[in-house]
Design an enzyme around this catalytic site. Sequence first.
Site, PDB file in Angstrom:
ATOM      1  N   GLY A  12       0.786  -1.239   0.000  1.00  0.00           N
ATOM      2  CA  GLY A  12       0.000   0.000   0.000  1.00  0.00           C
ATOM      3  C   GLY A  12       0.811   1.279   0.000  1.00  0.00           C
ATOM      4  N   ASN A  14       1.720   3.013  -2.620  1.00  0.00           N
ATOM      5  CA  ASN A  14       1.082   3.954  -3.554  1.00  0.00           C
ATOM      6  C   ASN A  14      -0.193   4.526  -2.957  1.00  0.00           C
ATOM      7  OD1 ASN A  14       2.356   4.289  -6.378  1.00  0.00           O
ATOM      8  ND2 ASN A  14       2.648   2.108  -5.912  1.00  0.00           N
ATOM      9  N   MET A  81      -3.897  -7.422  -7.033  1.00  0.00           N
ATOM     10  CA  MET A  81      -3.451  -8.665  -7.646  1.00  0.00           C
ATOM     11  C   MET A  81      -4.590  -9.509  -8.217  1.00  0.00           C
ATOM     12  SD  MET A  81      -0.330  -8.226  -7.382  1.00  0.00           S
ATOM     13  CE  MET A  81       0.421  -9.795  -7.759  1.00  0.00           C
ATOM     14  N   ASN A 103      -4.308   2.050 -13.651  1.00  0.00           N
ATOM     15  CA  ASN A 103      -3.355   1.133 -13.016  1.00  0.00           C
ATOM     16  C   ASN A 103      -1.951   1.716 -13.152  1.00  0.00           C
ATOM     17  OD1 ASN A 103      -2.456  -1.316 -11.791  1.00  0.00           O
ATOM     18  ND2 ASN A 103      -1.779  -2.040 -13.792  1.00  0.00           N
ATOM     19  N   HIS A 105       1.943   0.376 -13.542  1.00  0.00           N
ATOM     20  CA  HIS A 105       2.715  -0.842 -13.824  1.00  0.00           C
ATOM     21  C   HIS A 105       4.205  -0.505 -13.734  1.00  0.00           C
ATOM     22  CE1 HIS A 105       3.558  -4.778 -15.404  1.00  0.00           C
ATOM     23  NE2 HIS A 105       4.514  -4.196 -16.115  1.00  0.00           N
ATOM     24  N   VAL A 140      -4.458  -7.494 -20.445  1.00  0.00           N
ATOM     25  CA  VAL A 140      -3.681  -7.130 -19.253  1.00  0.00           C
ATOM     26  C   VAL A 140      -2.458  -6.277 -19.643  1.00  0.00           C
ATOM     27  CG1 VAL A 140      -2.326  -8.041 -17.311  1.00  0.00           C
ATOM     28  CG2 VAL A 140      -4.470  -9.150 -17.973  1.00  0.00           C
ATOM     29  N   ASP A 141      -2.310  -5.133 -18.973  1.00  0.00           N
ATOM     30  CA  ASP A 141      -1.225  -4.175 -19.225  1.00  0.00           C
ATOM     31  C   ASP A 141      -1.253  -3.624 -20.655  1.00  0.00           C
ATOM     32  OD1 ASP A 141      -0.319  -4.566 -16.599  1.00  0.00           O
ATOM     33  OD2 ASP A 141       0.992  -6.214 -17.202  1.00  0.00           O
TER      34      ASP A 141
HETATM   35  C1  GRF Z   1       3.933  -1.267  -7.356  1.00  0.00           C
HETATM   36  O1  GRF Z   1       5.259  -1.516  -7.787  1.00  0.00           O
HETATM   37  C2  GRF Z   1       3.005  -1.104  -8.528  1.00  0.00           C
HETATM   38  O2  GRF Z   1       3.626  -0.538  -9.655  1.00  0.00           O
HETATM   39  C3  GRF Z   1       2.613  -2.530  -8.842  1.00  0.00           C
HETATM   40  O3  GRF Z   1       2.496  -3.151  -7.575  1.00  0.00           O
HETATM   41  C4  GRF Z   1       3.328  -2.478  -6.634  1.00  0.00           C
HETATM   42  C5  GRF Z   1       2.440  -2.063  -5.488  1.00  0.00           C
HETATM   43  O4  GRF Z   1       3.183  -1.533  -4.421  1.00  0.00           O
HETATM   44  N1  GRF Z   1       1.415  -2.587  -9.640  1.00  0.00           N
HETATM   45  P1  GRF Z   1       2.463  -0.822  -3.205  1.00  0.00           P
HETATM   46  O5  GRF Z   1       1.465  -1.838  -2.608  1.00  0.00           O
HETATM   47  O6  GRF Z   1       1.757   0.402  -3.709  1.00  0.00           O
HETATM   48  O7  GRF Z   1       3.550  -0.496  -2.227  1.00  0.00           O
END
Ligand code: GRF
Length: 200
Positions: A12, A14, A81, A103, A105, A140-141
């Site tokens: 978490g 981000n 996920m 999202n 990535h 995806v992506d």
């Molecule tokens: C990040 O590296 C993001 O780019 C990827 O999953 C990771 C999540 O990290 N999709 P956090 O849970 O935000 O620390």
Amino acid sequence: MKRLLVLTSGRGSNFRAILETATQGLLRAEVVALGVSKKGIAAEEVAVEAGIPVLNEPTEDELLKFVQAEKIDAVILAGYMRIVSSRFIDSLRNSDGLSRILNIHPSLLPAFPGLNAYQQAFDYGVRETGVSVHLVEPKVDGGPILDQRSFRIDDLNEFSEVEARGLSIEHALYSRTIDWFVNGKYRIEKRGGRSYVIRL
Ligand code: GRF
């Protein structure tokens, strides 16, 4: 003020960065709730501390109901996920037909799609890698790219350093991108096989 629902599955960092930027007024949106795919993850504590309601292991139907009831403008995936279904994506399009799901990535897409992209880049031995913020489409992506940043990794010897450098770039880029996408004007540009959302 635009309204966001953030979905995550783990650490978490981000999510925390988004909350902090919103609190500082640098992201013109409010985080209405956090949805978590597993109970007891670190991100949940961040939400509880900040007084943000947590949706525990919500189904897509529960999420859609929440989005409607709470008038959510954008769903922000931050280390979520679970793969979201086409039906879910199609239920969340804006008036231009664009996905309202974002999202982040951890690579310069289309390089290193899929899981553990920093690890993939480190193991491959690239000199630079990057991060991408994109709209979520069923591939995806593969959705339209909103913004990307590259950074050097050829001066780093440990994977943990690569990840730390990447995450610090993610934390700045994601909030900034969410801010202009939900509040601003944009146009779509096609380049080769990819679409880009260009800020106006
Ligand atoms: C990040 O590296 C993001 O780019 C990827 O999953 C990771 C999540 O990290 N999709 P956090 O849970 O935000 O620390």
